[in-house]
Write a protein that holds these residues in place. Structure first.
Motif, PDB file in Angstrom:
ATOM      1  N   GLN A 129       0.821  -1.208   0.000  1.00 32.36           N
ATOM      2  CA  GLN A 129       0.000   0.000   0.000  1.00 32.36           C
ATOM      3  C   GLN A 129       0.856   1.259   0.000  1.00 32.36           C
ATOM      4  OE1 GLN A 129      -3.327   0.295  -0.471  1.00 32.36           O
ATOM      5  NE2 GLN A 129      -2.799   2.461  -0.637  1.00 32.36           N
ATOM      6  N   ALA A 130       1.989   1.193   0.710  1.00 36.21           N
ATOM      7  CA  ALA A 130       2.902   2.336   0.714  1.00 36.21           C
ATOM      8  C   ALA A 130       3.440   2.596  -0.696  1.00 36.21           C
ATOM      9  CB  ALA A 130       4.060   2.083   1.678  1.00 36.21           C
ATOM     10  N   TRP A 131       3.706   1.525  -1.433  1.00 38.93           N
ATOM     11  CA  TRP A 131       4.150   1.697  -2.815  1.00 38.93           C
ATOM     12  C   TRP A 131       3.053   2.324  -3.669  1.00 38.93           C
ATOM     13  CZ3 TRP A 131       8.559   1.899  -5.221  1.00 38.93           C
ATOM     14  CH2 TRP A 131       9.681   1.279  -4.675  1.00 38.93           C
ATOM     15  N   ARG A 132       1.809   1.855  -3.506  1.00 38.53           N
ATOM     16  CA  ARG A 132       0.716   2.415  -4.300  1.00 38.53           C
ATOM     17  C   ARG A 132       0.589   3.917  -4.040  1.00 38.53           C
ATOM     18  NH1 ARG A 132      -0.864   1.101  -8.493  1.00 38.53           N
ATOM     19  NH2 ARG A 132      -1.711  -0.959  -7.958  1.00 38.53           N
ATOM     20  N   SER A 133       0.546   4.299  -2.773  1.00 44.32           N
ATOM     21  CA  SER A 133       0.376   5.715  -2.425  1.00 44.32           C
ATOM     22  C   SER A 133       1.590   6.540  -2.834  1.00 44.32           C
ATOM     23  CB  SER A 133       0.138   5.849  -0.914  1.00 44.32           C
ATOM     24  OG  SER A 133      -1.012   5.146  -0.507  1.00 44.32           O
ATOM     25  N   GLY A 134       2.785   5.973  -2.634  1.00 43.94           N
ATOM     26  CA  GLY A 134       4.004   6.716  -2.932  1.00 43.94           C
ATOM     27  C   GLY A 134       4.214   6.966  -4.409  1.00 43.94           C
ATOM     28  N   VAL A 135       3.987   5.937  -5.235  1.00 44.70           N
ATOM     29  CA  VAL A 135       4.148   6.109  -6.679  1.00 44.70           C
ATOM     30  C   VAL A 135       3.072   7.035  -7.231  1.00 44.70           C
ATOM     31  CG1 VAL A 135       4.015   4.899  -8.894  1.00 44.70           C
ATOM     32  CG2 VAL A 135       5.397   3.955  -7.031  1.00 44.70           C
ATOM     33  N   ARG A 136       1.861   6.914  -6.709  1.00 44.61           N
ATOM     34  CA  ARG A 136       0.784   7.820  -7.112  1.00 44.61           C
ATOM     35  C   ARG A 136       1.180   9.265  -6.830  1.00 44.61           C
ATOM     36  NH1 ARG A 136      -4.794   6.967  -4.123  1.00 44.61           N
ATOM     37  NH2 ARG A 136      -5.016   5.228  -5.593  1.00 44.61           N
ATOM     38  N   ALA A 137       1.701   9.516  -5.619  1.00 42.66           N
ATOM     39  CA  ALA A 137       2.108  10.871  -5.243  1.00 42.66           C
ATOM     40  C   ALA A 137       3.294  11.348  -6.070  1.00 42.66           C
ATOM     41  CB  ALA A 137       2.447  10.910  -3.751  1.00 42.66           C
ATOM     42  N   GLY A 138       4.215  10.422  -6.383  1.00 41.39           N
ATOM     43  CA  GLY A 138       5.375  10.797  -7.192  1.00 41.39           C
ATOM     44  C   GLY A 138       4.979  11.245  -8.582  1.00 41.39           C
ATOM     45  N   PHE A 139       4.094  10.484  -9.212  1.00 38.71           N
ATOM     46  CA  PHE A 139       3.636  10.871 -10.550  1.00 38.71           C
ATOM     47  C   PHE A 139       2.872  12.202 -10.498  1.00 38.71           C
ATOM     48  CE2 PHE A 139       4.332   6.458 -12.054  1.00 38.71           C
ATOM     49  CZ  PHE A 139       4.922   6.751 -13.279  1.00 38.71           C
ATOM     50  N   ALA A 140       2.064  12.385  -9.473  1.00 37.07           N
ATOM     51  CA  ALA A 140       1.287  13.622  -9.358  1.00 37.07           C
ATOM     52  C   ALA A 140       2.205  14.830  -9.195  1.00 37.07           C
ATOM     53  CB  ALA A 140       0.329  13.520  -8.174  1.00 37.07           C
ATOM     54  N   LYS A 141       3.223  14.695  -8.356  1.00 35.73           N
ATOM     55  CA  LYS A 141       4.158  15.797  -8.134  1.00 35.73           C
ATOM     56  C   LYS A 141       4.933  16.123  -9.414  1.00 35.73           C
ATOM     57  CE  LYS A 141       7.647  17.344  -4.785  1.00 35.73           C
ATOM     58  NZ  LYS A 141       8.688  17.815  -5.703  1.00 35.73           N
ATOM     59  N   ALA A 142       5.381  15.081 -10.105  1.00 37.60           N
ATOM     60  CA  ALA A 142       6.134  15.298 -11.345  1.00 37.60           C
ATOM     61  C   ALA A 142       5.268  15.997 -12.390  1.00 37.60           C
ATOM     62  CB  ALA A 142       6.643  13.965 -11.883  1.00 37.60           C
ATOM     63  N   GLU A 143       3.998  15.612 -12.455  1.00 40.88           N
ATOM     64  CA  GLU A 143       3.098  16.231 -13.425  1.00 40.88           C
ATOM     65  C   GLU A 143       2.919  17.714 -13.152  1.00 40.88           C
ATOM     66  OE1 GLU A 143      -1.420  15.663 -15.270  1.00 40.88           O
ATOM     67  OE2 GLU A 143      -0.754  14.440 -13.567  1.00 40.88           O
ATOM     68  N   THR A 144       2.765  18.079 -11.871  1.00 37.05           N
ATOM     69  CA  THR A 144       2.589  19.498 -11.530  1.00 37.05           C
ATOM     70  C   THR A 144       3.840  20.308 -11.850  1.00 37.05           C
ATOM     71  OG1 THR A 144       3.313  19.182  -9.229  1.00 37.05           O
ATOM     72  CG2 THR A 144       0.963  18.935  -9.689  1.00 37.05           C
ATOM     73  N   GLU A 145       4.993  19.643 -11.880  1.00 34.59           N
ATOM     74  CA  GLU A 145       6.244  20.329 -12.181  1.00 34.59           C
ATOM     75  C   GLU A 145       6.586  20.298 -13.671  1.00 34.59           C
ATOM     76  OE1 GLU A 145       9.153  18.549  -9.653  1.00 34.59           O
ATOM     77  OE2 GLU A 145       8.248  19.318  -7.806  1.00 34.59           O
TER      78      GLU A 145
END
Length: 254
Positions: free
Chosen positions: A220-236
């Motif tokens: 679950q930590a991987w699911r949440s972490g990768v989701r957040a990583g992609f979201a942050k990269a997209e905003t940047e």
């Protein structure tokens, strides 16, 4: 890798053959029933709509793989591509995708689109490095809750990708750490900036299926972490451009 064995491809239409496809897909997806996959009657409708339903057979007429794709407005949508356990890791999935591409080309399609779980490293490498597919978007919990064996007790985040039938080479960037060792306590968003002003990396676990079975909290930590990583990269302003042999998505600014 074991050399590819001789196989033949056959477009399937008879209901008894479509039942065999369903059985094979359930085996590949480790599903107890086809409820959250697909049933033979749905496949029959796709046959009538001139979809792509193909079986891959050995010279002893054993079905060891199958693929299902749906016609779209401007692309062929690949729904399932599966190789029976015991025959995986031999390049047969690549042959299935090549047959699918040949069919799509003959039908006038320029691209094939499909989704996959961004946490499954082997699929990411196959799709982005070997096939050189392009990531179109990150879909959060795209299919909702599924009880199909492989996706039990997890949200169905997916990457939507597009393949233009081209070959590619693996990315050559080197990360300063192993992808599987990401510490979510220190960095909840799984995103590594290489400091060159151009590239960022998103890690993947070595075996998400094993984590789901034996370490669900880590999964679950991987699911949440990768989701957040992609979201942050997209905003940047970063976009996915590839996948490295050691398990990292490569992102860069256009």
């Amino acid at each position: 890798m074991t050399p590819v064995q001789p196989v033949r491809f056959q477009k399937l239409e008879r209901i008894e053959d479509l039942e065999r496809v369903v059985s094979l897909l359930c085996e590949v997806w480790e599903a107890e029933s086809p409820v959250d996959l697909i049933n033979a009657s749905n496949l029959k409708l796709m046959v009538e709509a001139d979809g792509y339903i193909v079986g891959m057979f050995t010279d002893q007429d054993e079905m060891i793989g199958a693929a299902v794709a749906i016609r779209g407005k401007d692309a062929l949508h690949s729904h399932f591509v599966g190789v029976r356990p015991g025959h995986q890791g031999r390049g047969l999935g690549y042959l299935l995708k090549q047959d699918e591409a040949e069919w799509a080309k003959d039908e006038g399609f320029r691209v094939i689109r499909w989704t996959y779980d961004p946490l499954v490293r082997r699929n990411a490498y196959f799709n982005l490095a070997k096939l050189s597919s392009k990531v179109l978007s990150y879909k959060r919990n795209y299919y909702g809750e599924l009880n199909d064996g492989l996706n039990d007790n997890d949200e169905t985040d997916r990457l939507m990708i597009e393949w233009e039938f081209t070959d590619g080479e693996p990315m050559r960037l080197t990360a300063p750490m192993e992808a599987d060792s990401w510490d979510f306590t220190e960095r909840p968003a799984a995103l590594l900036d290489l400091g060159d002003g151009v590239h960022q990396l998103v890690p993947t676990p070595a075996d998400i299926e094993k984590l789901r079975l034996h370490e669900p909290e880590r999964a679950q930590a991987w699911r949440s972490g990768v989701r957040a990583g992609f979201a942050k990269a997209e905003t940047e302003g970063y976009e996915v451009t590839g996948f490295t042999p050691d398990g990292w998505y490569v992102l860069r600014r256009p």
